[in-house]
Design a protein around this motif. Structure first.
Motif, short mmCIF file in Angstrom:
data_model
loop_
_atom_site.label_atom_id
_atom_site.label_comp_id
_atom_site.label_asym_id
_atom_site.label_seq_id
_atom_site.Cartn_x
_atom_site.Cartn_y
_atom_site.Cartn_z
N VAL A 21 0.87 -1.17 0.00
CA VAL A 21 0.00 0.00 0.00
C VAL A 21 0.91 1.22 0.00
O VAL A 21 1.75 1.39 0.90
N VAL A 22 0.77 2.03 -1.05
CA VAL A 22 1.68 3.16 -1.23
C VAL A 22 0.85 4.44 -1.42
O VAL A 22 -0.23 4.41 -2.00
N ARG A 23 1.40 5.53 -0.90
CA ARG A 23 0.72 6.81 -1.00
C ARG A 23 1.47 7.75 -1.92
O ARG A 23 2.70 7.69 -2.02
N GLY A 24 0.74 8.65 -2.56
CA GLY A 24 1.31 9.56 -3.55
C GLY A 24 2.38 10.50 -3.01
O GLY A 24 3.15 11.07 -3.78
N ASP A 25 2.44 10.64 -1.66
CA ASP A 25 3.51 11.48 -1.10
C ASP A 25 4.78 10.66 -0.87
O ASP A 25 5.64 11.04 -0.10
N ARG A 26 4.88 9.52 -1.55
CA ARG A 26 6.05 8.64 -1.53
C ARG A 26 6.22 7.89 -0.21
O ARG A 26 7.32 7.55 0.18
N THR A 27 5.10 7.64 0.46
CA THR A 27 5.16 6.83 1.68
C THR A 27 4.70 5.42 1.35
O THR A 27 3.62 5.23 0.78
N ILE A 28 5.55 4.43 1.71
CA ILE A 28 5.12 3.04 1.61
C ILE A 28 4.44 2.72 2.94
O ILE A 28 5.11 2.57 3.96
N LEU A 29 3.11 2.66 2.93
CA LEU A 29 2.38 2.45 4.19
C LEU A 29 2.59 1.03 4.69
O LEU A 29 2.66 0.80 5.89
N ALA A 30 2.65 0.07 3.78
CA ALA A 30 2.89 -1.32 4.17
C ALA A 30 3.33 -2.09 2.95
O ALA A 30 2.93 -1.79 1.82
N GLU A 31 4.16 -3.10 3.19
CA GLU A 31 4.68 -3.89 2.08
C GLU A 31 4.85 -5.33 2.53
O GLU A 31 5.41 -5.58 3.60
N ARG A 32 4.36 -6.27 1.73
CA ARG A 32 4.52 -7.69 2.04
C ARG A 32 5.09 -8.38 0.79
O ARG A 32 4.60 -8.16 -0.31
N LEU A 33 6.10 -9.19 0.98
CA LEU A 33 6.72 -9.89 -0.15
C LEU A 33 7.09 -11.29 0.28
O LEU A 33 7.75 -11.48 1.30
N LEU A 34 6.63 -12.26 -0.49
CA LEU A 34 6.94 -13.65 -0.17
C LEU A 34 7.67 -14.26 -1.35
O LEU A 34 7.14 -14.30 -2.47
N THR A 35 8.89 -14.70 -1.12
CA THR A 35 9.63 -15.29 -2.23
C THR A 35 9.37 -16.80 -2.26
O THR A 35 9.17 -17.42 -1.23
N GLN A 36 9.33 -17.32 -3.48
CA GLN A 36 9.03 -18.76 -3.64
C GLN A 36 10.30 -19.58 -3.82
O GLN A 36 10.25 -20.68 -4.35
N LEU A 37 11.42 -19.02 -3.37
CA LEU A 37 12.72 -19.68 -3.57
C LEU A 37 12.70 -21.17 -3.23
O LEU A 37 13.15 -22.00 -4.01
N ASP A 38 12.17 -21.50 -2.05
CA ASP A 38 12.21 -22.89 -1.60
C ASP A 38 11.42 -23.81 -2.53
O ASP A 38 11.82 -24.95 -2.77
N GLU A 39 10.29 -23.29 -3.05
CA GLU A 39 9.47 -24.12 -3.95
C GLU A 39 10.20 -24.44 -5.25
O GLU A 39 10.08 -25.53 -5.80
N HIS A 40 10.99 -23.46 -5.77
CA HIS A 40 11.61 -23.64 -7.09
C HIS A 40 13.04 -24.18 -7.02
O HIS A 40 13.52 -24.74 -8.00
N ALA A 41 13.69 -24.01 -5.89
CA ALA A 41 15.11 -24.38 -5.78
C ALA A 41 15.41 -25.81 -6.25
O ALA A 41 16.38 -26.03 -6.97
N PRO A 42 14.57 -26.81 -5.87
CA PRO A 42 14.91 -28.18 -6.31
C PRO A 42 14.96 -28.33 -7.83
O PRO A 42 15.57 -29.27 -8.33
N TYR A 43 14.31 -27.42 -8.58
CA TYR A 43 14.27 -27.53 -10.04
C TYR A 43 15.32 -26.65 -10.71
O TYR A 43 15.40 -26.60 -11.94
#
Ligand code: KG4
Ligand code: ZN
Length: 349
Positions: A21-43
């Protein structure tokens, strides 16, 4: 003063599931990021079906968590933005469908953001000084381009890769050297103590007219250099030297092609132009350092987003959404996700 716009951004084009959730005054109100590294690493690389399923499993929870952390309800948003392409189609469909559903239920505008535009504009989320036009080197897993960014949706391509993207070549060389996935960061780590001058690798396209790139020959040269080493006696030092030699060749090529682009890029208003580097490979310290020096030598102001904003994330999608919403560039709910979507096509839209 008008209230700044607030946008929920969704990113699902590759192997990161993101909501911000980002605001026009350049404030990142909240950020969530989930990487799928573990799911893809075996391949040893991203498996599209696994990626799509993982986005589907996690996206709702990440959005809920980001909205809670931002402390606002959907009704307080001004729009929902999702990556509409280019990318792995299953993942893009998950993000786009989710965004459309929220937009429909809460009667909000929907924005289909070109993922590359997300990278291209990300610098403006953190640097209010970066005004149009600026010169952009976009270096990610799927793309390697030099662009004149003339405005939101206005991109003029100065050059691009004729074969592999630069991030892709980092990933392929890392795999070849047994460094695992994801390749870029692993290769940078391996290169740290290596001798970049030990292997005389080529600098494809360097010195050529124009601003195009080519990386496939470099990858082949690394393979040949590796095969020239005594089989079964591949020392850690050899690996570090090979990684460092590869990275040095990439850095030289990026600098040479960027210098050519700087020559053709002129600001009509006489201001100091900005040279921006964005995309996953911009997280590489050797790349950043060299390009920063080059920009200074050529009278450009060097700007690179912090590394967390260089690799895929949802804040850049929310920000590109804000920039587009401010211009009234919203999208209909029947927008079709696009596996391919060249950035300069936006200029003709
Ligand atoms: O922008 P990005 O996160 O995803 C795409 O839109 O493709 O870029 C991912 C690419 C991968 O190829 C990854 O190996 C590369 O960026 N990368 C790096 C580094 N961190 C990520 N390449 C070199 N050095 C790094 N530190
Ligand atoms: Zn990306």
């Amino acid at each position: 003063m008008a209230k700044p716009l607030t946008v929920l951004g969704i990113e699902t084009s590759c192997d990161e599931t993101g909501a911000a959730v980002v605001r026009g005054d350049r404030t990142i109100l909240a950020e969530r990021l989930l990487t799928q590294l573990d799911e893809h690493a075996p391949y040893g690389g991203v498996v599209p079906e696994i990626a799509a399923r993982a986005h589907l499993s996690h996206l709702d929870g990440l959005i809920k968590s980001a909205m809670t952390a931002a402390g606002i309800g959907f009704g307080e948003l001004d729009a929902i933005a999702a990556t509409g392409g280019p990318g792995l189609i299953g993942g893009v469909m998950v993000g786009v469908t989710t965004a459309k559903a929220i937009a429909a239920v809460h009667d909000l505008p929907f924005l289909a953001v070109n993922h590359l535009e997300g990278h291209a504009l990300s610098v403006r989320l953190v640097d209010a000084e970066t005004a149009f036009p600026y010169l952009l080197l976009l270096v990610s897993g799927g793309h390697c381009q030099l662009l004149a960014v003339e405005g939101v949706g206005r991109y003029r391509r100065l050059g691009g890769t004729l074969d592999d993207a630069v991030g892709e070549s980092f990933d392929k060389v890392a795999k070849m050297l047994g460094l695992g996935y994801p390749g870029g960061p692993a290769l940078e780590r391996a290169a740290r103590d290596g001798d970049p001058a030990r292997f005389g690798l080529p600098r494809p396209m360097a010195g050529r007219p124009g601003c195009d790139f080519s990386f496939s020959g470099l990858k082949t040269a690394v393979r040949q250099a590796a095969e020239g080493l005594p089989a079964g006696d591949f020392k850690a030092g050899d690996l570090a030297d090979l990684a460092a030699s590869f990275q040095a060749a990439v850095v030289d090529v990026l600098a040479d092609r960027s210098a050519a682009a700087m020559d053709t890029f002129k600001r009509t208003d006489g201001g100091v132009p900005a040279f921006v580097v964005a995309g996953g490979v911009a997280a590489n310290k050797a790349v950043r350092a060299r390009l920063e020096t080059l920009a200074g030598e050529n009278g450009f102001r060097f700007v690179a987003p912090p590394t967390a904003l260089c690799t895929d994330n949802a804040a850049m999608i929310a920000w590109a959404g804000i920039e587009r919403l401010a211009l009234g560039l919203t999208d209909p709910l029947d927008f079709k996700p696009r596996p391919r979507w060249p950035l300069d096509e936006l200029a003709h839209a």
